[in-house]
Design an enzyme around this catalytic site. Structure first.
Site, PDB file in Angstrom:
ATOM      1  N   ASP A 140       0.872  -1.169   0.000  1.00  0.00           N
ATOM      2  CA  ASP A 140       0.000   0.000   0.000  1.00  0.00           C
ATOM      3  C   ASP A 140       0.910   1.220   0.000  1.00  0.00           C
ATOM      4  OD1 ASP A 140      -1.762   2.059   0.429  1.00  0.00           O
ATOM      5  OD2 ASP A 140      -2.384   1.414   2.432  1.00  0.00           O
ATOM      6  N   LYS A 197       2.808  11.469  -3.195  1.00  0.00           N
ATOM      7  CA  LYS A 197       1.795  10.746  -3.971  1.00  0.00           C
ATOM      8  C   LYS A 197       0.819  11.721  -4.629  1.00  0.00           C
ATOM      9  CE  LYS A 197      -1.704   7.093  -3.374  1.00  0.00           C
ATOM     10  NZ  LYS A 197      -2.233   6.105  -2.412  1.00  0.00           N
ATOM     11  N   GLU A 207      -7.253   0.615  -4.350  1.00  0.00           N
ATOM     12  CA  GLU A 207      -7.241   0.486  -2.892  1.00  0.00           C
ATOM     13  C   GLU A 207      -8.581  -0.004  -2.326  1.00  0.00           C
ATOM     14  OE1 GLU A 207      -5.903   4.387  -1.923  1.00  0.00           O
ATOM     15  OE2 GLU A 207      -3.863   4.006  -2.638  1.00  0.00           O
ATOM     16  N   ASP A 250     -12.863   5.326   1.369  1.00  0.00           N
ATOM     17  CA  ASP A 250     -11.404   5.333   1.574  1.00  0.00           C
ATOM     18  C   ASP A 250     -10.907   6.778   1.580  1.00  0.00           C
ATOM     19  OD1 ASP A 250      -8.682   5.040   1.569  1.00  0.00           O
ATOM     20  OD2 ASP A 250      -8.581   3.702  -0.153  1.00  0.00           O
TER      21      ASP A 250
END
Length: 623
Positions: A25, A87, A185, A207
């Site tokens: 992850d 990210k 994800e 999420d």
């Protein structure tokens, strides 16, 4: 000294030997690596027993670097050279980064993807992510005491586009990892939750991480995980709450210029203090915000109510995305069996209460929101490596935006619709516009609008060597293929001659995810306008085709017309050309019809002449 295992000559490898595959992850705030050990999926710890690796890299002099906890500890003292939350910059240009001036970095604008200047040179988000991934790979190798990791499944936000997915894959390869697959994800979280609990039915996965938000609806049925619909915002997460709190605290502390006027050290110190307050207020009602700035110590008392007032507008944006996904899937909240919460930001009490209220049921909090994605990725990696009974696992993900081609008039012909299950391959036939055309330019686009100018350009290539034919005779089959990672390739083939060309879409790392969300929003908001624009363009294309065909016929066979007849056709063509210059599709269509009716006799005369020429000099028994 290590001992080598000696195998006898000709000995075959044990077919039952388990391949070591890992799930990663790669998060905005923290990253994790997980694997199956003794049949149980678990996150792998570092030498200090910590499973969370802060997604932070500090560049030191002499090519040295710190990764993870050491880097994070120095983020305020060495803000320009300690890179966190990169990210959010994957696949972005500088123009795509909102509020860049409030961040402590020295950004370098590049045509493809931005870079950040450090004491060790310019570093792209791909390079920084590769450092984090390499550290996780090393952790896995140490855990299993081997340097033979078979491969990795790496998770990405469901709303990552081609550019961001490709950037993630590039980072993994740079880190020396064999990428078995990229999976979203929310899908990974559902895999972990569904397998651990034996659940079936329709589940929502909410999420909310440090830098991205995803909402996905998945249907779990006997080991099949089908993504029904997905949505989100890859520029919205816990970091944005930190920014809002830092700005508010600075204003309360009497720092009038806000973060824009602060040094890199002070900008980072304000954000570090804000994150600490946010985390503390998840379990208490009041917490001090305290930052050491160049002008002195700034301190403000923050209550949970004040934090929630700052966070609510951001969280309302996530709820809007949730409602849209429910509409896309044509389901109601009553159809949803459970809501799985993923991401560290979902620990905020306000997040849980708002999502519970929206779905009309308590959210599922019996899974660790930080670890569930990595565990799901590890299960999928184990399956792809061919280990154990998990090979029965089947993941059916979807694409976020429609894919298509530009056709005449700047129109979009969709080939693969959004929310189509991947992997997927679809083909459609096209033809030439002009007589004798031997090449075709193919423009691949992504988006929900009807005009190419309103969509994102993905790739261009040419199909050459088409045999010259009359317009419309060629049959060119264009095939779109989206693989299990969500990456696209397009091929074109002329069916008669077999000439072929193809392109694998290597994105230019340019599209912000806010643009994806805006594309979807615009697709609905401008539906009527797009329909009118499409009708106008289609009418203009038909008119252009009629003009070209009629003028070519006149150039070839004008002698078949009397003087008055040609004058009438010329007038009709002039009227058609005048109508094409306007914006009235009905007027253009009427002018096309008038030309078609006015040239019927001419077309019949040309056909009769062609038949006479074909039969001239031939006997009846030869026909």
């Amino acid at each position: 000294m290590a001992l080598l295992q000696i195998s006898e000559p000709g000995a075959a490898p044990d077919p039952h030997q388990r391949r070591i595959a890992i799930g990663i992850d790669l998060g905005t705030t923290h990253s994790l690596v997980a694997a199956l050990r003794h049949g149980i999926a678990e996150c792998l710890p570092d030498e200090a027993g910590r499973v969370l690796l802060p997604s932070a890299v500090r560049y030191l002099e002499g090519g040295r670097r710190q990764i993870g906890h050491e880097a994070l500890a120095a983020q305020a003292d060495d803000a320009e050279n300690t890179l966190v939350s990169v990210k959010r910059f994957m696949g972005r240009r500088l123009a795509d980064v909102e509020g860049a001036g409030r961040l402590p970095y020295r950004f370098v604008d590049r045509p493809g993807m931005l870079a950040i200047a450090t004491r060790e040179g310019e570093k792209t988000p791909v390079e920084v992510s590769a450092e984090i991934l390499a550290s996780l790979r090393q952790r896995a190798e140490d855990s299993f005491d081997t340097d033979e990791i078979f491969g990795a499944v790496i998770t990405v936000p469901a709303y990552f586009d081609d550019a961001q997915r490709q950037a993630t894959k590039d980072a993994a390869q740079l880190a020396g990892l064999n990428v078995l697959r990229l999976i979203s994800e929310p899908t990974a979280a559902a895999v972990a939750y569904g397998l651990d609990h034996g659940s079936e039915g329709l589940y929502a996965v909410y999420d909310l991480g440090g830098g991205t938000f995803d909402i996905s609806l998945l249907r779990l049925t006997a080991g099949v995980f089908e993504v029904v619909a997905t949505g989100g915002d890859a520029a919205l997460g816990g970091d944005d709450i930190d920014h809002a709190l830092a700005d508010w605290a600075l204003s309360q502390a009497g720092v009038p210029q806000g973060r824009e006027g602060l040094s890199p050290h002070d900008k980072r110190a304000a954000l570090v203090a804000a994150r600490a307050v946010k985390e503390a207020l998840s379990s208490s009602d009041i917490s001090p915000w305290r930052a050491t700035l160049a002008q002195g110590v700034a301190e403000v008392t923050v209550t949970r109510a004040q934090l929630e007032a700052l966070a609510r507008p951001l969280l309302e944006r996530t709820l809007t995305a949730v409602r849209k996904v429910l509409r896309d899937a044509r389901v109601t909240r009553e159809d949803v069996k459970g809501v799985v919460m993923v991401g560290g930001s979902t620990r905020m009490p306000l997040v849980r209460s708002l999502v519970s209220e929206l779905f009309g049921q308590p959210v599922l909090t019996d899974v660790n929101p930080d670890e569930v994605v990595a565990i799901g990725a590890a299960r999928q990696a184990n399956a792809l490596a061919g280990n154990s009974q998990d090979g029965e696992l089947l993941l059916l993900d979807v694409i976020a935006l429609s894919l298509g081609l530009e056709t005449m008039g700047g129109l979009v012909e969709r080939v693969i619709e959004r929310n189509s299950t991947i992997p997927v391959a679809k083909a459609q036939e096209f033809t030439t516009f002009k007589d004798g055309q031997t090449a075709m330019a193919i423009h691949v686009v992504q988006g929900e609008r009807d005009l190419v100018s309103d969509c994102r350009s993905l790739a261009r290539f040419e199909l050459r060597g088409i045999p010259p034919m009359v317009a419309g005779a060629a049959r060119i089959r264009v095939t779109f293929q989206v693989d299990a990672d969500g990456l696209l390739s397009v091929s074109a083939r002329e069916q008669g001659s077999g000439v072929e060309a193809m392109v694998t879409v290597k994105p230019s790392y340019g599209l912000a995810e806010t643009q994806i969300a805006q594309m979807l929003k615009d697709g609905f908001a401008h539906a009527q306008d797009d329909m009118a624009a499409r009708s106008l363009r289609e009418a203009q294309v038909d008119a252009q085709r009629m003009l070209l065909a009629t003028r070519a016929a006149l150039a070839a066979d004008a002698q078949l017309l009397a003087e008055g007849e040609q004058q009438t056709i010329d007038q009709l063509l002039a009227a058609l050309q005048a109508a094409m210059a306007g914006n009235d599709a009905h007027a253009i269509e009427a002018a096309v019809t008038a030309v078609a009716e006015g040239t019927e006799a001419f077309a019949a005369a040309r056909m009769n002449q062609g038949i006479r020429q074909a039969l001239s000099g031939r006997k009846l028994d030869e026909i």
